[in-house]
Design an enzyme around this catalytic site. Structure first.
Site, PDB file in Angstrom:
ATOM      1  N   GLY A  15       0.933  -1.159  -0.027  1.00  0.00           N
ATOM      2  CA  GLY A  15       0.022   0.140   0.026  1.00  0.00           C
ATOM      3  C   GLY A  15       0.844   1.284  -0.120  1.00  0.00           C
ATOM      4  N   THR A  44      -5.248   1.019   0.829  1.00  0.00           N
ATOM      5  CA  THR A  44      -5.083   2.490   0.133  1.00  0.00           C
ATOM      6  C   THR A  44      -5.776   2.496  -0.954  1.00  0.00           C
ATOM      7  OG1 THR A  44      -2.540   2.515   1.182  1.00  0.00           O
ATOM      8  CG2 THR A  44      -3.098   3.820  -0.885  1.00  0.00           C
ATOM      9  N   ALA A  47      -9.047   3.966  -0.276  1.00  0.00           N
ATOM     10  CA  ALA A  47      -9.387   4.898   0.532  1.00  0.00           C
ATOM     11  C   ALA A  47     -10.026   6.056  -0.364  1.00  0.00           C
ATOM     12  CB  ALA A  47      -8.131   5.579   1.062  1.00  0.00           C
ATOM     13  N   GLN A  48     -11.056   6.606  -0.028  1.00  0.00           N
ATOM     14  CA  GLN A  48     -11.874   7.560  -0.622  1.00  0.00           C
ATOM     15  C   GLN A  48     -11.367   9.103  -0.360  1.00  0.00           C
ATOM     16  OE1 GLN A  48     -16.087   6.837  -0.122  1.00  0.00           O
ATOM     17  NE2 GLN A  48     -15.906   4.753  -1.463  1.00  0.00           N
ATOM     18  N   GLY A  49     -11.894   9.520   0.925  1.00  0.00           N
ATOM     19  CA  GLY A  49     -11.531  10.762   1.264  1.00  0.00           C
ATOM     20  C   GLY A  49     -10.524  11.706   0.854  1.00  0.00           C
ATOM     21  N   GLY A  50      -9.347  11.348   1.460  1.00  0.00           N
ATOM     22  CA  GLY A  50      -8.053  12.221   1.126  1.00  0.00           C
ATOM     23  C   GLY A  50      -7.061  12.273   1.933  1.00  0.00           C
ATOM     24  N   GLU A 119     -13.484  17.424   6.692  1.00  0.00           N
ATOM     25  CA  GLU A 119     -14.280  15.919   7.382  1.00  0.00           C
ATOM     26  C   GLU A 119     -14.385  16.243   8.705  1.00  0.00           C
ATOM     27  OE1 GLU A 119     -11.801  12.748   5.637  1.00  0.00           O
ATOM     28  OE2 GLU A 119     -12.525  13.224   3.684  1.00  0.00           O
ATOM     29  N   ASP A 220      -1.903  -9.364   9.673  1.00  0.00           N
ATOM     30  CA  ASP A 220      -0.793  -9.909   9.580  1.00  0.00           C
ATOM     31  C   ASP A 220       0.369  -9.702  10.253  1.00  0.00           C
ATOM     32  OD1 ASP A 220      -2.477 -11.623   8.014  1.00  0.00           O
ATOM     33  OD2 ASP A 220      -1.964 -10.858   6.005  1.00  0.00           O
ATOM     34  N   HIS A 241     -16.181   3.160  10.934  1.00  0.00           N
ATOM     35  CA  HIS A 241     -16.573   3.976   9.950  1.00  0.00           C
ATOM     36  C   HIS A 241     -18.178   4.014  10.201  1.00  0.00           C
ATOM     37  CE1 HIS A 241     -17.134   6.938   6.658  1.00  0.00           C
ATOM     38  NE2 HIS A 241     -16.113   7.021   6.625  1.00  0.00           N
ATOM     39  N   ARG A 287     -15.660  10.233  14.364  1.00  0.00           N
ATOM     40  CA  ARG A 287     -16.310   9.282  14.066  1.00  0.00           C
ATOM     41  C   ARG A 287     -16.802   8.264  15.038  1.00  0.00           C
ATOM     42  NH1 ARG A 287     -11.807   7.295   9.234  1.00  0.00           N
ATOM     43  NH2 ARG A 287     -12.718   8.856   7.529  1.00  0.00           N
ATOM     44  N   HIS A 348     -13.314  -0.216  10.466  1.00  0.00           N
ATOM     45  CA  HIS A 348     -12.807   0.483   9.129  1.00  0.00           C
ATOM     46  C   HIS A 348     -11.105   0.740   9.495  1.00  0.00           C
ATOM     47  CE1 HIS A 348     -12.488   3.451   6.333  1.00  0.00           C
ATOM     48  NE2 HIS A 348     -11.986   4.330   7.223  1.00  0.00           N
ATOM     49  N   ARG A 383      -8.761   7.740  15.533  1.00  0.00           N
ATOM     50  CA  ARG A 383      -8.072   8.517  14.339  1.00  0.00           C
ATOM     51  C   ARG A 383      -9.211   9.497  13.678  1.00  0.00           C
ATOM     52  NH1 ARG A 383      -8.400   7.925   8.762  1.00  0.00           N
ATOM     53  NH2 ARG A 383      -9.659   6.346   8.858  1.00  0.00           N
TER      54      ARG A 383
END
Length: 535
Positions: A15, A44, A47-50, A119, A220, A241, A287, A348, A383
Site C-alpha cells: 500500500g 490504500t 481510500a476515498q476521502g483524501g 471532514e 498479519d 466508520h 467518527r 474501518h 483516528r
C-alpha cells in the site's frame, strides 16, 4: 525460481506505506516488496476521502495538531502529532512529483490550486483529494514508479508466514533476519533473507463481520510481530466508520466522510435528523461519536440502518465531487442526487498495532512497522479523518531516512534454513478454516463491537481460547495455505483486541463500555508484551 532470496530490505505490504518506503529505500538499497494478492489490492486503493495537510493560508499547523489531539481523546503523543502534521505539505508535494492527479479548482489569480474539503474533527478545509478515489490515484502512481525502479523487485501472491529472527535460530545478537513466505502460485514456501524488514501490512478490520476493508486486512503484521516478541499497543481502539452503504450485495461499500463535509445529513427512516442530539458538531463530530449515535438509534428503534442525504446539493456538484460513490450507489438502485441512501457503521481502521518509535522502529532490531499496522502515537484513542494516508507517507519517509543511516549496522543475514514441512500433509477439511473464520468475525461483531461490556468480552475470550487450540492443531498438521495463514493471524489479533479491551476500565475514544462509562482523568496506553503474558 530459487527458494532462497536475499535483499537489503524486505517490505511486506504494497500500500501507500509499503510502496512509499520502498521507493525511498531503493535510492540506496536493493528492495523486495511482497503482496499477498494483487499488488494494488490493499486498503490504500479503496481510500476515498483524501490526505490531511495544512495548505490554506487561513489554516495552521497548530490547528491541525489541536484537532488531532482532540480526536485522540487524550492518548495521542503530542511530539508524534507535531512530527506528522508538520510534514503534510512536503508529503503532498512528494506525491505531486510522483504524478498523483489531485483535484484542483480555479484560484483567485486565474490559475489553479488544490481543492480542499473538510471532514469530521477538522476545524478547517485541509483534506487534499483526487475526487472520491484518492487512494486509487496514490496507489496507481506509486505502483507505476515501483515497477519502473531497477532496485525494486515486486512479488505478487506472496503471503508472509512468519519472521525469521536470530533468537529462533539460537544466534545472537537478537535481530530480524527475514521471513518465510508462501508463494501462492507455486504452492511452496520460500525464504526471504534481509538486513532489515519493514512491516506495512495494514490493519485488522476483517476480524469483524462488517467492514469497509478489503479481504487482505487480517492483521498479519501485528500477529507476526507479536510472535517475534514485539509489544503491541492500544488494540481496543478499533474505529467503526459511521457510513457504509447498507445493501446485501454492497460488501459494506464505504460512503466517504467527505459527503458529510459537504453538508450531507444523517436521518432516521421518518426523515428526522438526529445527530444534533448527540453532539453540537452534529454530522461533523469525530467518527466514534457518529458511529455510536447511529448504533444507539438502530438499537433504540430496532431498525437495520439509517439514511444519509446530500440531495440538497446540485446533481452536477454531486456527480463531479463524488463520481465513484454516485456510480456505485446507482449500481444498487440508489440515486445520490435525488434520495437518501441507507447506511450502517462498519469496522474501518485499527488505531492500535505494533509499538514503534518516531523512526518506525519496533522492539526487534532491524524490524520496522509503518502505516496502519503500527501504533505510532498519532491517533491515540480515535483516528481523525484523513490522517491515515498522511501517517503512511510520513513514516515511510522516517523509516527510510533512519535506515539510510543504520542499514550498515545490520550485516547480510547468514544462510537461513529452509521451511520444514516434512511432518505435514495436505488438508482434506478446508471447511474447518471457513467455519472458524466466520465464527470469529460474528462473535467479534456481537461481543467486541461499538458498545462493549465485561460479560461480552469474557464470552469472546472463551471462544477465542477454544478456537486457538483448534487452529494451532490444524496449522501443525497440514500444509499452509493463504486462508489458513490469515485465520491463524486473525484469531491472534482478535485475542489481542479482547485482552486490550478487558484491561481498559474506562470509556475513552473508540472504546465504549457500559460497565465503565466514565473517562479516567489520566490517559494511559494499553501495552501488551508477549514476553509477559496476561489473561
Amino acid at each position: 525460481m530459487q527458494d532462497s532470496l536475499y535483499y537489503d530490505a524486505l517490505v511486506i505490504g504494497s500500500g501507500a506505506s509499503g510502496l512509499g518506503v520502498a521507493l525511498r529505500l531503493a535510492e540506496f538499497a536493493k528492495v523486495a516488496v511482497l503482496s499477498k494478492t494483487e499488488l494494488a489490492e490493499c486498503s490504500t486503493f479503496y481510500a476515498q476521502g483524501g490526505i490531511s495537510a495544512v495548505l490554506d493560508a487561513r489554516d495552521s499547523i497548530e490547528s491541525h495538531i489541536q484537532d488531532t489531539l482532540n480526536a485522540g481523546a487524550g492518548l495521542c503523543d503530542p511530539d508524534i502529532v507535531r512530527l506528522v502534521v508538520s510534514q503534510g505539505k512536503e508529503c503532498i508535494q512528494w506525491l505531486l512529483d510522483k504524478g498523483v492527479a489531485f483535484t484542483e479548482v480555479e484560484a483567485e489569480d486565474g490559475g489553479t490550486k488544490l481543492h480542499l474539503t473538510r471532514e469530521g474533527g477538522h476545524s478547517h478545509r485541509r483534506v487534499v483529494h483526487a475526487a472520491d478515489a484518492t487512494g486509487k490515484a496514490v496507489e496507481t502512481s506509486l505502483l507505476h514508479h515501483a515497477r519502473a525502479h531497477p532496485n525494486i523487485d515486486l512479488y505478487e501472491f506472496h503471503n508472509a508466514i512468519d519472521l525469521i529472527t536470530a533468537a529462533k535460530l539460537k544466534r545472537s545478537p537478537q535481530r530480524v533476519l527475514g521471513a518465510y513466505v508462501l508463494d501462492r502460485a507455486a504452492g511452496k514456501v520460500k525464504v526471504f533473507g534481509a538486513r532489515a524488514v519493514i512491516l506495512a501490512t495494514g490493519g485488522a478490520a476483517k476480524a469483524y463481520l462488517y467492514t469497509s476493508n478489503p479481504d487482505t486486512a487480517t492483521g498479519d503484521g501485528i500477529a507476526m510481530a507479536w510472535r517475534a516478541g514485539c509489544r503491541i499497543a492500544n488494540m481496543e481502539f478499533m474505529q467503526f466508520h459511521p457510513t457504509c452503504l447498507y445493501h446485501p450485495k454492497a460488501r459494506s461499500f464505504l460512503i466517504s466522510e467527505a459527503l458529510r463535509g459537504e453538508g450531507a445529513k444523517l436521518l432516521l427512516p421518518n426523515g428526522e435528523p438526529f445527530m444534533h442530539r448527540f453532539d453540537p458538531r452534529a454530522e461533523l463530530a469525530p467518527r466514534d461519536i457518529v458511529a455510536r449515535a447511529i448504533d444507539h438509534e438502530m438499537k433504540r428503534l430496532g431498525i437495520d440502518c439509517v439514511y444519509l442525504d446530500i440531495s440538497h446539493q446540485s446533481a452536477d456538484f454531486i456527480r463531479s465531487h463524488f463520481p465513484t460513490i454516485y456510480a456505485k450507489c446507482l449500481e444498487f438502485g440508489f440515486d445520490l442526487t435525488r434520495q437518501p441512501i441507507p447506511v450502517v457503521p462498519a469496522a474501518h481502521y485499527t488505531c492500535g498495532g505494533i509499538l514503534t518509535d518516531r523512526h518506525g522502529r519496533t522492539d526487534l532490531p532491524g524490524l520496522y512497522a509503518i502505516g496502519e499496522t503500527a501504533c505510532t502515537g498519532l491517533h491515540g484513542a480515535n483516528r481523525m479523518a484523513s490522517n491515515s494516508l498522511l501517517e503512511c507517507l510520513v513514516f515511510a519517509k522516517q523509516a527510510a531516512e533512519d535506515l539510510s543511516q543504520r542499514l550498515a549496522e545490520f550485516p547480510p543475514p547468514p544462510p537461513l534454513p529452509a521451511w520444514d514441512e516434512s511432518q505435514v500433509t495436505d488438508s482434506d477439511e478446508e471447511v474447518v478454516v471457513s467455519h472458524n473464520w466466520d465464527e470469529i468475525r460474528r462473535f467479534m461483531w456481537d461481543y467486541v463491537g461499538i458498545v462493549r461490556t465485561d460479560k461480552r468480552l469474557k464470552r469472546a475470550l472463551r471462544r477465542i481460547e477454544l478456537l486457538k487450540q483448534e487452529i494451532a492443531e490444524y496449522y501443525g498438521n497440514f500444509r499452509v495455505t493463504s486462508d489458513l495463514l490469515e485465520l491463524r493471524n486473525l484469531i491472534l489479533v482478535a485475542e489481542l483486541i479482547v485482552k486490550s479491551a478487558m484491561q481498559r476500565k474506562e470509556s475513552r475514544g473508540l472504546h465504549y463500555t457500559l460497565d465503565y462509562p466514565q473517562t479516567h482523568p489520566v490517559a494511559q496506553n494499553t501495552i501488551l508484551d508477549p514476553n509477559r503474558p496476561t489473561r
